[in-house]
Scaffold this motif. Structure first.
Motif, PDB file in Angstrom:
ATOM      1  N   PRO A  20      60.716  28.274  52.629  1.00 46.49           N
ATOM      2  CA  PRO A  20      62.012  28.940  53.153  1.00 46.49           C
ATOM      3  C   PRO A  20      63.170  28.602  52.669  1.00 46.49           C
ATOM      4  N   ALA A  21      63.461  27.315  52.421  1.00 46.34           N
ATOM      5  CA  ALA A  21      64.636  26.705  51.766  1.00 46.34           C
ATOM      6  C   ALA A  21      64.962  27.573  50.476  1.00 46.34           C
ATOM      7  N   ILE A  22      63.802  27.481  49.616  1.00 45.65           N
ATOM      8  CA  ILE A  22      63.625  28.132  48.130  1.00 45.65           C
ATOM      9  C   ILE A  22      64.315  29.413  48.347  1.00 45.65           C
ATOM     10  N   GLY A  23      63.810  30.404  49.161  1.00 40.26           N
ATOM     11  CA  GLY A  23      63.890  31.786  49.563  1.00 40.26           C
ATOM     12  C   GLY A  23      65.250  31.730  50.035  1.00 40.26           C
ATOM     13  N   LYS A  24      65.892  30.760  50.542  1.00 41.98           N
ATOM     14  CA  LYS A  24      67.271  30.890  51.109  1.00 41.98           C
ATOM     15  C   LYS A  24      68.408  30.765  50.059  1.00 41.98           C
ATOM     16  N   HIS A  25      67.984  29.791  49.110  1.00 42.31           N
ATOM     17  CA  HIS A  25      69.265  29.301  48.334  1.00 42.31           C
ATOM     18  C   HIS A  25      68.887  29.711  46.870  1.00 42.31           C
ATOM     19  N   LEU A  26      68.026  30.455  46.623  1.00 48.15           N
ATOM     20  CA  LEU A  26      67.423  31.023  44.966  1.00 48.15           C
ATOM     21  C   LEU A  26      67.640  32.099  45.102  1.00 48.15           C
ATOM     22  N   ALA A  27      67.751  32.891  43.856  1.00 48.35           N
ATOM     23  CA  ALA A  27      67.836  34.406  43.545  1.00 48.35           C
ATOM     24  C   ALA A  27      66.576  35.014  44.027  1.00 48.35           C
ATOM     25  N   PRO A  28      66.307  36.165  44.872  1.00 42.39           N
ATOM     26  CA  PRO A  28      65.048  36.640  45.172  1.00 42.39           C
ATOM     27  C   PRO A  28      64.172  36.740  44.126  1.00 42.39           C
ATOM     28  N   ALA A  29      64.675  37.473  42.784  1.00 45.10           N
ATOM     29  CA  ALA A  29      63.643  37.462  41.878  1.00 45.10           C
ATOM     30  C   ALA A  29      63.095  36.435  41.430  1.00 45.10           C
ATOM     31  N   THR A  30      63.925  35.588  41.068  1.00 43.29           N
ATOM     32  CA  THR A  30      63.206  33.985  40.490  1.00 43.29           C
ATOM     33  C   THR A  30      62.470  33.316  41.619  1.00 43.29           C
ATOM     34  N   ALA A  31      62.850  33.455  42.945  1.00 47.31           N
ATOM     35  CA  ALA A  31      61.986  32.683  43.873  1.00 47.31           C
ATOM     36  C   ALA A  31      60.536  33.178  44.295  1.00 47.31           C
ATOM     37  N   THR A  32      60.700  34.654  44.071  1.00 48.34           N
ATOM     38  CA  THR A  32      59.424  35.551  44.166  1.00 48.34           C
ATOM     39  C   THR A  32      58.447  34.923  43.291  1.00 48.34           C
ATOM     40  N   ARG A  33      59.060  35.064  41.919  1.00 47.52           N
ATOM     41  CA  ARG A  33      57.909  34.974  40.905  1.00 47.52           C
ATOM     42  C   ARG A  33      57.500  33.374  40.902  1.00 47.52           C
ATOM     43  N   ALA A  34      58.543  32.424  41.175  1.00 48.79           N
ATOM     44  CA  ALA A  34      58.012  31.025  41.198  1.00 48.79           C
ATOM     45  C   ALA A  34      57.168  30.717  42.375  1.00 48.79           C
ATOM     46  N   LEU A  35      57.340  31.158  43.625  1.00 46.38           N
ATOM     47  CA  LEU A  35      56.482  30.754  44.632  1.00 46.38           C
ATOM     48  C   LEU A  35      55.260  31.491  44.381  1.00 46.38           C
ATOM     49  N   THR A  36      55.053  32.728  44.111  1.00 46.29           N
ATOM     50  CA  THR A  36      53.677  33.499  43.731  1.00 46.29           C
ATOM     51  C   THR A  36      53.055  32.825  42.937  1.00 46.29           C
ATOM     52  N   LEU A  37      53.441  32.509  41.650  1.00 46.25           N
ATOM     53  CA  LEU A  37      52.686  31.610  40.659  1.00 46.25           C
ATOM     54  C   LEU A  37      52.169  30.401  41.415  1.00 46.25           C
ATOM     55  N   ALA A  38      53.248  29.566  41.919  1.00 46.68           N
ATOM     56  CA  ALA A  38      52.845  28.436  42.488  1.00 46.68           C
ATOM     57  C   ALA A  38      51.678  28.315  43.515  1.00 46.68           C
ATOM     58  N   ALA A  39      51.834  29.375  44.351  1.00 45.23           N
ATOM     59  CA  ALA A  39      50.914  30.000  45.303  1.00 45.23           C
ATOM     60  C   ALA A  39      49.424  30.065  44.702  1.00 45.23           C
ATOM     61  N   VAL A  40      49.354  30.967  43.875  1.00 48.37           N
ATOM     62  CA  VAL A  40      48.129  31.095  43.171  1.00 48.37           C
ATOM     63  C   VAL A  40      47.561  29.886  42.542  1.00 48.37           C
ATOM     64  N   LEU A  41      48.365  29.106  41.701  1.00 47.72           N
ATOM     65  CA  LEU A  41      47.625  27.886  41.151  1.00 47.72           C
ATOM     66  C   LEU A  41      47.398  26.814  42.292  1.00 47.72           C
ATOM     67  N   SER A  42      48.216  26.781  43.328  1.00 48.00           N
ATOM     68  CA  SER A  42      47.691  25.932  44.592  1.00 48.00           C
ATOM     69  C   SER A  42      46.581  26.360  45.118  1.00 48.00           C
ATOM     70  N   ALA A  43      46.304  27.611  45.411  1.00 51.77           N
ATOM     71  CA  ALA A  43      45.162  28.155  46.083  1.00 51.77           C
ATOM     72  C   ALA A  43      43.801  27.990  45.215  1.00 51.77           C
ATOM     73  N   VAL A  44      43.951  28.335  44.109  1.00 46.11           N
ATOM     74  CA  VAL A  44      42.902  27.903  43.214  1.00 46.11           C
ATOM     75  C   VAL A  44      42.529  26.465  43.191  1.00 46.11           C
ATOM     76  N   SER A  45      43.336  25.560  42.768  1.00 45.26           N
ATOM     77  CA  SER A  45      43.284  24.247  42.735  1.00 45.26           C
ATOM     78  C   SER A  45      42.548  23.789  43.919  1.00 45.26           C
ATOM     79  N   THR A  46      43.118  24.240  45.033  1.00 49.10           N
ATOM     80  CA  THR A  46      42.550  23.721  46.680  1.00 49.10           C
ATOM     81  C   THR A  46      41.128  24.217  46.727  1.00 49.10           C
ATOM     82  N   THR A  47      40.919  25.429  46.248  1.00 48.84           N
ATOM     83  CA  THR A  47      39.674  26.108  46.407  1.00 48.84           C
ATOM     84  C   THR A  47      38.561  25.189  45.620  1.00 48.84           C
ATOM     85  N   TRP A  48      38.889  24.667  44.382  1.00 49.85           N
ATOM     86  CA  TRP A  48      38.325  24.060  43.300  1.00 49.85           C
ATOM     87  C   TRP A  48      38.060  22.607  43.980  1.00 49.85           C
TER      88      TRP A  48
END
Length: 298
Positions: A20-48
């Motif tokens: 939420p803090a990232i989304g509030k203080h960072l440009a939406p385009a950059t925040a969306t891309r960064a959070l999406t990629l980090a989420a996918v990496l994190s989900a794959v890593s957690t599943t593994w």
């Protein structure tokens, strides 16, 4: 196994907490891309990591135990047995949740594409004669924008340009894929659900900023959003990219201020959280291979 197998879980919780803090203080385009990629990496890593934890049950298998006793070896318990069984259960629940979300995404995509049937293939805009005020993007090849006559008649000409620019941003920047990516990540790892909520909001903010830049007027963009929200009926399928959805009040307030800064260093730090989760899973894999080698060595 060492504590690194739990690193993806810890970093997933941290990523969701700071989103939420990232989304509030960072440009939406950059925040969306960064959070999406980090989420996918994190989900794959957690599943593994969960797969590795549940796979440690192999040392409890009777043939493996018998083989070790025959060689006079004692196999140490890599993780508590309860943890391994809990990981196996979590994997089963994640598989079920992923199936449901993927099926819902495919159903939604088919439903939206059916709305294009019967309309000329040329052109971006589909106008339907309806008293329900609504407008949304229909992803695909080509992508289309659907707007009802009620929505278009409620807006002034400049505000219609805002609406079309907003929906065009969804298509141009493939927002449906970003939304689906975080939805699947949250299904695999429920710790990431707050992050999916943040990304859903940021996608709309991204489209708002795109529209404001396209028409060159933030006030007109905010006014169009407010007028459309007052006119629209909130009858949408889940995850549809519609102009008046997703915390309209916050979006209007954001348009009344200056655009947020595009601090790419913060985006890189967000990506680092996802990368560290992947590194933790990779290190845990090495531990598991050593464990397996000891269990099966003659």
């Amino acid at each position: 196994m060492r504590i690194n197998v739990y690193v993806p879980l810890v970093l997933s919780a941290l990523l969701a907490a700071v989103s939420p803090a990232i989304g509030k203080h960072l440009a939406p385009a950059t925040a969306t891309r960064a959070l999406t990629l980090a989420a996918v990496l994190s989900a794959v890593s957690t599943t593994w990591a969960l797969l590795l934890l549940s796979a440690t049950l192999i040392t409890e298998a009777p043939p493996v135990e018998a083989h070790a006793r025959a060689d006079g070896r004692h196999l140490a318990e890599p993780v508590p047995e309860a943890v391994a069984y809990a990981a196996a259960l979590a994997l089963a629940v994640a598989a079920y949740r992923l199936h449901r979300v993927l099926r819902a995404q495919l159903t939604l995509r088919r439903t939206l594409r059916r709305l294009c049937e019967g309309h000329p293939s040329g052109g971006e805009l589909i106008v339907i004669d309806s008293p329900v005020a609504e407008a949304f993007a229909i992803p695909g090849t080509p992508g289309r924008i659907l707007a009802s006559t009620a929505m278009l008649s409620a807006l002034q000409p400049a505000e219609r340009r805002v609406l079309l620019a907003h929906e065009r941003a969804h298509l141009t920047h493939h927002h449906a894929l970003l939304s689906a990516g975080t939805a699947l990540a949250a299904a695999a790892n429920p710790l990431l659900r707050p992050l999916h909520t943040t990304v859903t909001f940021l996608i709309e903010r991204w489209a708002d900023e795109h529209a404001a830049h396209s028409v060159g007027d933030r006030d007109t963009t905010a006014r169009a959003l407010a007028r459309a929200a007052l006119t629209a009926h909130n009858r949408r399928p889940a995850d549809r990219l519609a102009f008046t959805d997703h915390t309209v009040t916050r979006r209007i307030a954001a348009l009344r201020t200056s655009p947020p800064p595009d601090l790419r260093a913060i985006g890189a730090a967000v990506l680092a959280l996802g990368a560290f989760a992947a590194l933790g899973a990779a290190d845990a894999t090495s531990d598991f291979m050593e464990l397996l080698a000891r269990a099966l060595t003659c």
